[in-house]
Structure formats: C-alpha cells, structure tokens
Scaffold this motif. Structure first.
Motif, PDB file in Angstrom:
ATOM      1  N   MET A 101      36.176  39.622  43.869  1.00 46.76           N
ATOM      2  CA  MET A 101      37.203  40.423  43.273  1.00 46.76           C
ATOM      3  C   MET A 101      37.951  39.400  42.385  1.00 46.76           C
ATOM      4  O   MET A 101      37.972  38.072  42.586  1.00 46.76           O
ATOM      5  N   ILE A 102      38.276  39.638  41.074  1.00 45.75           N
ATOM      6  CA  ILE A 102      38.710  38.817  39.942  1.00 45.75           C
ATOM      7  C   ILE A 102      40.189  39.478  39.606  1.00 45.75           C
ATOM      8  O   ILE A 102      40.027  40.282  38.668  1.00 45.75           O
ATOM      9  N   PRO A 103      41.141  39.069  40.466  1.00 45.98           N
ATOM     10  CA  PRO A 103      42.410  39.533  39.733  1.00 45.98           C
ATOM     11  C   PRO A 103      42.913  38.833  38.579  1.00 45.98           C
ATOM     12  O   PRO A 103      42.567  37.558  38.488  1.00 45.98           O
ATOM     13  N   ALA A 153      31.194  42.049  40.693  1.00 43.36           N
ATOM     14  CA  ALA A 153      32.573  41.639  40.493  1.00 43.36           C
ATOM     15  C   ALA A 153      33.429  42.873  40.204  1.00 43.36           C
ATOM     16  O   ALA A 153      33.330  43.619  39.419  1.00 43.36           O
ATOM     17  N   TYR A 154      34.533  42.884  40.808  1.00 40.30           N
ATOM     18  CA  TYR A 154      35.573  43.850  40.644  1.00 40.30           C
ATOM     19  C   TYR A 154      36.686  43.402  39.815  1.00 40.30           C
ATOM     20  O   TYR A 154      37.435  42.300  40.313  1.00 40.30           O
ATOM     21  N   ILE A 155      37.101  43.399  38.465  1.00 37.28           N
ATOM     22  CA  ILE A 155      38.024  42.953  37.854  1.00 37.28           C
ATOM     23  C   ILE A 155      39.381  43.892  38.212  1.00 37.28           C
ATOM     24  O   ILE A 155      39.305  45.134  38.051  1.00 37.28           O
ATOM     25  N   LEU A 156      40.261  43.078  38.645  1.00 34.76           N
ATOM     26  CA  LEU A 156      41.614  43.883  39.015  1.00 34.76           C
ATOM     27  C   LEU A 156      42.859  43.710  37.958  1.00 34.76           C
ATOM     28  O   LEU A 156      43.327  42.621  37.805  1.00 34.76           O
ATOM     29  N   ASP A 157      43.041  44.569  37.369  1.00 32.15           N
ATOM     30  CA  ASP A 157      44.166  44.623  36.347  1.00 32.15           C
ATOM     31  C   ASP A 157      45.073  46.044  36.346  1.00 32.15           C
ATOM     32  O   ASP A 157      44.196  46.874  35.691  1.00 32.15           O
ATOM     33  N   THR A 166      40.702  42.779  29.499  1.00 30.22           N
ATOM     34  CA  THR A 166      39.759  43.049  30.294  1.00 30.22           C
ATOM     35  C   THR A 166      38.426  42.526  29.833  1.00 30.22           C
ATOM     36  O   THR A 166      37.292  42.037  30.471  1.00 30.22           O
ATOM     37  N   MET A 167      38.084  43.027  28.415  1.00 27.71           N
ATOM     38  CA  MET A 167      36.855  42.758  27.885  1.00 27.71           C
ATOM     39  C   MET A 167      36.706  41.252  27.773  1.00 27.71           C
ATOM     40  O   MET A 167      35.715  40.787  27.855  1.00 27.71           O
ATOM     41  N   SER A 168      37.846  40.486  27.554  1.00 24.79           N
ATOM     42  CA  SER A 168      37.685  38.914  27.249  1.00 24.79           C
ATOM     43  C   SER A 168      37.208  38.418  28.783  1.00 24.79           C
ATOM     44  O   SER A 168      36.294  37.540  28.830  1.00 24.79           O
ATOM     45  N   VAL A 169      37.707  38.742  29.792  1.00 28.54           N
ATOM     46  CA  VAL A 169      37.597  38.436  31.207  1.00 28.54           C
ATOM     47  C   VAL A 169      35.851  38.870  31.599  1.00 28.54           C
ATOM     48  O   VAL A 169      35.102  37.889  31.888  1.00 28.54           O
ATOM     49  N   ILE A 170      35.391  39.997  31.142  1.00 28.74           N
ATOM     50  CA  ILE A 170      34.027  40.355  31.296  1.00 28.74           C
ATOM     51  C   ILE A 170      33.344  39.132  30.566  1.00 28.74           C
ATOM     52  O   ILE A 170      32.099  38.952  30.749  1.00 28.74           O
ATOM     53  N   GLY A 171      33.550  39.120  29.268  1.00 25.16           N
ATOM     54  CA  GLY A 171      32.756  38.056  28.467  1.00 25.16           C
ATOM     55  C   GLY A 171      32.781  36.659  29.197  1.00 25.16           C
ATOM     56  O   GLY A 171      31.702  36.157  29.209  1.00 25.16           O
ATOM     57  N   ILE A 172      34.006  36.157  29.893  1.00 16.62           N
ATOM     58  CA  ILE A 172      33.923  34.751  30.480  1.00 16.62           C
ATOM     59  C   ILE A 172      33.148  35.105  31.723  1.00 16.62           C
ATOM     60  O   ILE A 172      32.238  34.080  31.779  1.00 16.62           O
ATOM     61  N   VAL A 180      27.294  42.536  37.791  1.00 19.06           N
ATOM     62  CA  VAL A 180      27.841  43.864  37.235  1.00 19.06           C
ATOM     63  C   VAL A 180      29.269  43.680  37.399  1.00 19.06           C
ATOM     64  O   VAL A 180      29.905  43.417  38.595  1.00 19.06           O
ATOM     65  N   CYS A 181      30.164  43.881  36.367  1.00 16.29           N
ATOM     66  CA  CYS A 181      31.434  43.985  36.319  1.00 16.29           C
ATOM     67  C   CYS A 181      32.055  45.188  36.552  1.00 16.29           C
ATOM     68  O   CYS A 181      31.638  46.354  35.751  1.00 16.29           O
ATOM     69  N   MET A 182      32.987  45.669  37.322  1.00 17.00           N
ATOM     70  CA  MET A 182      33.570  46.721  37.487  1.00 17.00           C
ATOM     71  C   MET A 182      35.252  46.523  37.367  1.00 17.00           C
ATOM     72  O   MET A 182      35.632  45.478  38.100  1.00 17.00           O
ATOM     73  N   CYS A 183      35.656  47.510  36.875  1.00 11.96           N
ATOM     74  CA  CYS A 183      37.283  47.167  36.624  1.00 11.96           C
ATOM     75  C   CYS A 183      37.849  48.349  37.334  1.00 11.96           C
ATOM     76  O   CYS A 183      37.374  49.473  37.341  1.00 11.96           O
ATOM     77  N   VAL A 184      38.911  47.891  38.198  1.00 10.45           N
ATOM     78  CA  VAL A 184      39.726  48.862  39.097  1.00 10.45           C
ATOM     79  C   VAL A 184      41.232  49.103  38.503  1.00 10.45           C
ATOM     80  O   VAL A 184      41.624  47.808  38.239  1.00 10.45           O
TER      81      VAL A 184
END
Length: 184
Positions: A101-103, A153-157, A166-172, A180-184
């Motif tokens: 998880m990536i908050p 990885a689940y991006i939490l925002d 969010t797109m910047s974090v996915i790029g990082i 695989v990145c998923m946003c919640v």
C-alpha cells in the motif's frame, strides 16, 4: 487487473478533468454502488464535520478496497480444520500476490487502517506529494523500497481531482518496479 471496466459497470465513459470531459481508460473500474455514491457525497460536502469525515472515509475505503482487490488471485493450501474433538484435512486458499500500500501523504494516511483490515500482511510505503494550483506535483518525501518486493501496489489517495498526483506516483513506482498499480 480489475475485471470490470467503466463501461461494463454502467458508469459514464467519461470523467471531468481540466474543465473538459476525458475518456475513462478501459482498465479503470468506477464504482456505481448507490451507498458508496451517498457516502462520497458526505465526504465531498463542506458541511461534513471532521469526525464524520474520518468515519465515512474508513467505510468508503473498506468497500472500495474490497472492490479493488477482486482481481487478486489465490492459490490452494492444505489446512487442518476442527470437527468436534477431531481434526480434518481440508483445502483452503491464500492470496498469491504480494501486496503493498502506498498512501500519498497526508490524505492517504486516513485510508491505511481500512485497507489493513482487508490485507493485514501488506507492506506499507509512504510518499509525500504536494501540488500548488495549476502546477505539476512535487515530491517532498519518499519511503518507497529501493527494490520491488510486491506484485501489486495500491495507491491510497482520497483527494483525486485531475489525477496528476496519482499519475506522478505511478511514474515513480514504475521506476522502482514493474508491479501492477491500483488506485483506491
């Protein structure tokens, strides 16, 4: 990764961004659940008290997390189950993927506990981003692993507006690993 798309879920195939309609990518699932819609309205309202906001954010995160994890896969495992005074051999399942998880700090921190209820063994890695109005996101804190240890990885925002942060974090994340990145 998510089996439902915006089109198959009944959601509108466009979203608002930068003052214009933008197409929703086919791999994006937009929840149309009426209870979630109701609760998101509570989150968005300027009259919502901070205590109510935190409580509703926990509820929304749990339910969105439940939907977001529907694409995870399982593997069979042998287990022993009790039956009265005896024990029986049975087959169960465990998640196959290693999850992180990536908050996005600070707003994403309010989503971590609910996601940990679903995925108690997930790794947690923090990233801090800020954005001045009309500017590109700026990273001010990064505690992402140097070596990728997760499959998903689940991006939490909860503060997604245009999606640029969010797109910047996915790029990082893509520079760190190919998970695989998923946003919640």
């Amino acid at each position: 990764m998510c089996p439902k798309t915006a089109e198959s879920s009944g959601a509108t195939a466009t979203t608002r961004g930068e003052g214009k309609d933008l197409p929703i990518p086919p791999n994006v699932h937009v929840s149309t659940h009426p209870v979630l819609s109701h609760k998101i309205t509570i989150l968005r309202s300027s009259s919502t008290l901070p205590s109510a906001f935190r409580s509703v954010l926990r509820e929304v995160t749990y339910h969105l997390g439940y939907e977001a994890t529907s694409g995870l896969t399982t593997r069979k495992v042998d287990i022993t189950v009790p039956k009265g005074k005896d024990q029986l051999e049975a087959t169960g399942t465990k998640l196959r993927e290693r999850v992180a998880m990536i908050p996005i700090m600070r707003s994403g921190l309010g989503m971590v506990d609910s996601m940990l209820e679903l995925l108690p063994n997930a790794g947690i890695h923090h990233i801090g981003m800020y954005k001045k109005e009309g500017s590109i996101p700026v990273q001010y804190y990064n505690r992402l692993p140097r070596k990728c240890e997760s499959d998903v990885a689940y991006i939490l925002d909860p503060m997604i507006a245009t999606g640029t942060t969010t797109m910047s974090v996915i790029g990082i994340l893509k520079k760190v690993c190919a998970c695989v990145c998923m946003c919640v």
